[in-house]
Design an enzyme around this catalytic site. Structure first.
Site, PDB file in Angstrom:
ATOM      1  N   CYS A   1      11.506  27.379  -3.784  1.00  0.00           N
ATOM      2  CA  CYS A   1      10.322  26.788  -3.153  1.00  0.00           C
ATOM      3  C   CYS A   1       9.417  26.130  -4.186  1.00  0.00           C
ATOM      4  CB  CYS A   1       9.553  27.861  -2.384  1.00  0.00           C
ATOM      5  SG  CYS A   1       9.140  29.277  -3.432  1.00  0.00           S
TER       6      CYS A   1
ATOM      7  N   GLU B   1       0.418  36.796  -1.989  1.00  0.00           N
ATOM      8  CA  GLU B   1       1.100  38.043  -2.294  1.00  0.00           C
ATOM      9  C   GLU B   1       1.086  38.189  -3.818  1.00  0.00           C
ATOM     10  OE1 GLU B   1       4.839  38.221  -0.124  1.00  0.00           O
ATOM     11  OE2 GLU B   1       3.767  38.148   1.776  1.00  0.00           O
TER      12      GLU B   1
ATOM     13  N   GLU C   1       4.453  32.676   3.405  1.00  0.00           N
ATOM     14  CA  GLU C   1       4.844  31.951   2.181  1.00  0.00           C
ATOM     15  C   GLU C   1       5.867  30.921   2.627  1.00  0.00           C
ATOM     16  OE1 GLU C   1       3.364  32.558  -0.569  1.00  0.00           O
ATOM     17  OE2 GLU C   1       2.583  34.585  -0.361  1.00  0.00           O
TER      18      GLU C   1
ATOM     19  N   ASN D   1      17.277  31.713  -0.198  1.00  0.00           N
ATOM     20  CA  ASN D   1      17.443  31.070  -1.515  1.00  0.00           C
ATOM     21  C   ASN D   1      17.436  32.053  -2.685  1.00  0.00           C
ATOM     22  OD1 ASN D   1      14.643  31.364  -0.961  1.00  0.00           O
ATOM     23  ND2 ASN D   1      14.183  29.935  -2.599  1.00  0.00           N
TER      24      ASN D   1
END
Ligand code: NAD
Length: 480
Positions: free
Chosen positions: A282, A461, A248, A150
Site C-alpha cells: 500500500c 494504528e 487502513e 499483499n
C-alpha cells in the site's frame, strides 16, 4: 488436497454449508489447496465463541496474556522457514522477501506489542486539592480484524497482537486469496495454549460475512486493512451500530525527487518503492516525480535497474521479483498498462506479461513497468494499480509537484528526496498523507502512528494508537 479450515472455539472446523474455494499458487496458476468459504452461520459461531471467551480473557492478568502471546512469537520464529515457504507459494512473492520481511515481521509484531503493553497506562489529572481524575483503558469485547493478501501474515498479526494484549477476544478474517499462513497461525495459537475462543479465524469471501460481523452487537470494533472500496462498504455497514471502525485502505503514493537529492539513494529507493513485492504494498511509490534538470538521467538509470529485475520462480532464492497474487489481479494490472498506452503513455520498460520456462510458464508474472508521458490527472495516475507499474513525470518547481502529489483521492504516504532540510520540511508540511518519508522509503518504527488521510484511511494504528483503538476510554473522577 489440503483443506484450510476455520478455527472456532479452539476447534478446526469446515464451513457449515461445506463450501470451499480453490486456492491457487499464482506462480504456477495451479490450484494446490482448498479454503473454507464461511457463511453467516460460521460468522455467528465465531462471534459467540469470542463473546463467551471475553470475560475470562479480560480478567487474565496482563503478565499471563503476555506469556502466552510471547509463545506465539517464539513459535513463529521456530517455524520461520516453513511459514516463509508457505507465504511465498500462496502469494507469489519471492521467498527472499517472505523470509526476510513478512515472517520476521509477524513475530516482531507479537514481540513488540508484548513489550508495549507493559508500558501502556492512562493519564491522571489532579484538580488542585479538590479531586483527581484518572483515565482507564478498558478492553472492548469481541473485535474483528480483517486483512488483505499483499502481506498476509504480517498485516494480520499487526492487528491481532494489540487486540489480544489489551484483553479483547478476536474474530480474524484473513484474505481468502492468501489464507495459508493464517491457517498455520491458528495451529500456532493452539500449540501455544491460548484459551479456547480467544482467537477465532474465519476464512472465505468477506462479502459473505461482512454484514453479519458489522451488524452483530456483540462485535465491538472492526479493524480493517484492504481496498478503499471494501472499507467504504464496511464503514456504511458498521455506522448504524456505532461500532468502532479503523480503516487502513488504498494508496497512490508520490515519490518526489528534487535536483539536490542524494542521487544514488534516491535511485535505489525509487526502484524499491515502485517494484518491491511486485508493487503490491500500500506504501509503494507508484507516482514518481523527478525534477526536470535530472529527469533524463534519472529515468534512464531507473530503466536500466528495472530491466534487470526479471520475474521468476519465487521459491528460487535468487529471485527478487515474483508473481502477482492472482489471475484476476494480473488481468487488472495488465489492463492499466493497456490504458496507459491508449492515453499516450510511453512504456520505458516492461509493459507486458512474462512467461518463465518450466513449472512457472502459466504463472501470473508481469515485467516491472515504467511509463512516462502521462497526464498527472489521468486514470493511470489517479487510481491504485497495486502492481509492478509506476509512472514517471518531470516537474518544474515545488508548487507544481505539491499540487500533483496531492491530486489523488488518496493520502497514505509520500517520499521526498532533497538535501535541503528547509525544503524538506516545507514540502512535507504541504503533503496530504499520513506518513511522509524524507530521504527514505518504508523505514518503519512500530511505535509510530500508521494510517492515511482522505480515501486512504480513518484512524491510526501502530504503537499506543492500536491499544487506544482496541480499548474504550473511561475517566474516573474522585472527589477528596
Ligand atoms: P479487499 O478490500 O478486496 O479485501 C481485504 C479484506 O476484506 C479481505 O480479507 C476480504 O475478504 C475482506 N472483505 C471483502 N469484502 C468484504 C466485506 N463486504 N465485508 C467484510 N470483509 C470484506 O483488499 P485486497 O485486494 O485484499 O487488498 C489490497 C488492498 O489493500 C489495496 O487497496 C491496498 O492498498 C490495501 N492495503 C492497505 C494497507 C494500509 O495499511 N493502508 C496495507 C495493505 C494493503
Amino acid at each position: 488436497m489440503k483443506e484450510i479450515l476455520n478455527y472456532i472455539n479452539g476447534e478446526f472446523c469446515p464451513p457449515s454449508d461445506g463450501s470451499f474455494l480453490e486456492n491457487e499458487n499464482p506462480a504456477t496458476g495451479k490450484v494446490y489447496s482448498k479454503v473454507a468459504n464461511s457463511n453467516s452461520e460460521d460468522a455467528l459461531k465465531a462471534i459467540e465463541s469470542a463473546h463467551l471467551a471475553f470475560p475470562s480473557w479480560k480478567a487474565t492478568p496482563v503478565k499471563e496474556r503476555v506469556k502466552v502471546i510471547r509463545k506465539v512469537a517464539n513459535l513463529i520464529k521456530e517455524k520461520e522457514a516453513l511459514l516463509a515457504k508457505a507465504e511465498s507459494i500462496d502469494n507469489g512473492k519471492p521467498l527472499s522477501v517472505a523470509s526476510t520481511v513478512d515472517i520476521p515481521r509477524a513475530s516482531q509484531n507479537f514481540e513488540y506489542f508484548c513489550d508495549a503493553i507493559t508500558q501502556y497506562s492512562g493519564d491522571a489529572f489532579p484538580m488542585d486539592d479538590t479531586a483527581i481524575n484518572y483515565v482507564k483503558r478498558e478492553a472492548l469485547g469481541a473485535v474483528v480484524c480483517i486483512s488483505p493478501w499483499n502481506l498476509p501474515l504480517y498485516l494480520l498479526t499487526w492487528k491481532i497482537a494489540p487486540a489480544l494484549l489489551v484483553g479483547n477476544t478476536v474474530i480474524a478474517k484473513p484474505s481468502e486469496v492468501t489464507p495459508m499462513t493464517a491457517f498455520m497461525l491458528s495451529e500456532i495459537f493452539e500449540e501455544a495454549g491460548l484459551p479456547k475462543g480467544v482467537i477465532n479465524i474465519l476464512h472465505g469471501e468477506g462479502a459473505r460475512i461482512g454484514e453479519t460481523l458489522a451488524n452483530d452487537e456483540r462485535v465491538k470494533a472492526i479493524s480493517f486493512t484492504g481496498s478503499t472500496a471494501t472499507g467504504k462498504v464496511l464503514n456504511q455497514l458498521a455506522a448504524p451500530n456505532f461500532k468502532k471502525v479503523s480503516l487502513e485502505m488504498g494508496g497512490k503514493n508520490p515519490n518526489i525527487v528534487f535536483e539536490d537529492c542524494d542521487y544514488k539513494q534516491a535511485l535505489t529507493h525509487a526502484g524499491l518503492a515502485a517494484f518491491a513485492n511486485q508493487g503490491q504494498i500500500c506504501l509503494c511509490g507508484s507516482r514518481l516525480f523527478v525534477h526536470e534538470s535530472i529527469y533524463e538521467q534519472f529515468k534512464n538509470d531507473l530503466v536500466a535497474k528495472a530491466s534487470k529485475l526479471i520475474p521468476g520462480d519465487p521459491l528460487n532464492e535468487k529471485t527478487r521479483q515474483g508473481a502477482v497474487v492472482s489471475k484476476a489481479h494480473y488481468e487488472k494490472v495488465l489492463s492499466y498498462i493497456e490504458l496507459a498506452k491508449e492515453l499516450g503513455g510511453k512504456v520505458l520498460c516492461g509493459g507486458e506479461a512474462h512467461h518463465p520456462d518450466g513449472e512457472n510458464k502459466d504463472g501470473y508474472f508481469i515485467k516491472p513497468t515504467l511509463i512516462e508521458n502521462l497526464d498527472p490527472y489521468c486514470r493511470v495516475n489517479q487510481e491504485e494499480i497495486f502492481g509492478p507499474v509506476a509512472t514517471i513525470t518531470p516537474f518544474k518547481d515545488e508548487e507544481e509537484v505539491i499540487t500533483w502529489a496531492n491530486s489523488t483521492p488518496y493520502g497514505l504516504s509520500a517520499s521526498i528526496w532533497t538535501q535541503d532540510i528547509t525544503k524538506a520540511h516545507r514540502v512535507s508540511d504541504q503533503i496530504q498523507s499520513g506518513i511522509v518519508w524524507i530521504n527514505t522509503w518504508m523505514l518503519r518504527d512500530l511505535r509510530t502512528p500508521f494510517g492515511g488521510m482522505k480515501a486512504s484511511g480513518v484512524g491510526r494504528e501502530g504503537g499506543y494508537n492500536a491499544f487506544n483503538f482496541f480499548t474504550e476510554t473511561k475517566n474516573v473522577c474522585i472527589k477528596y
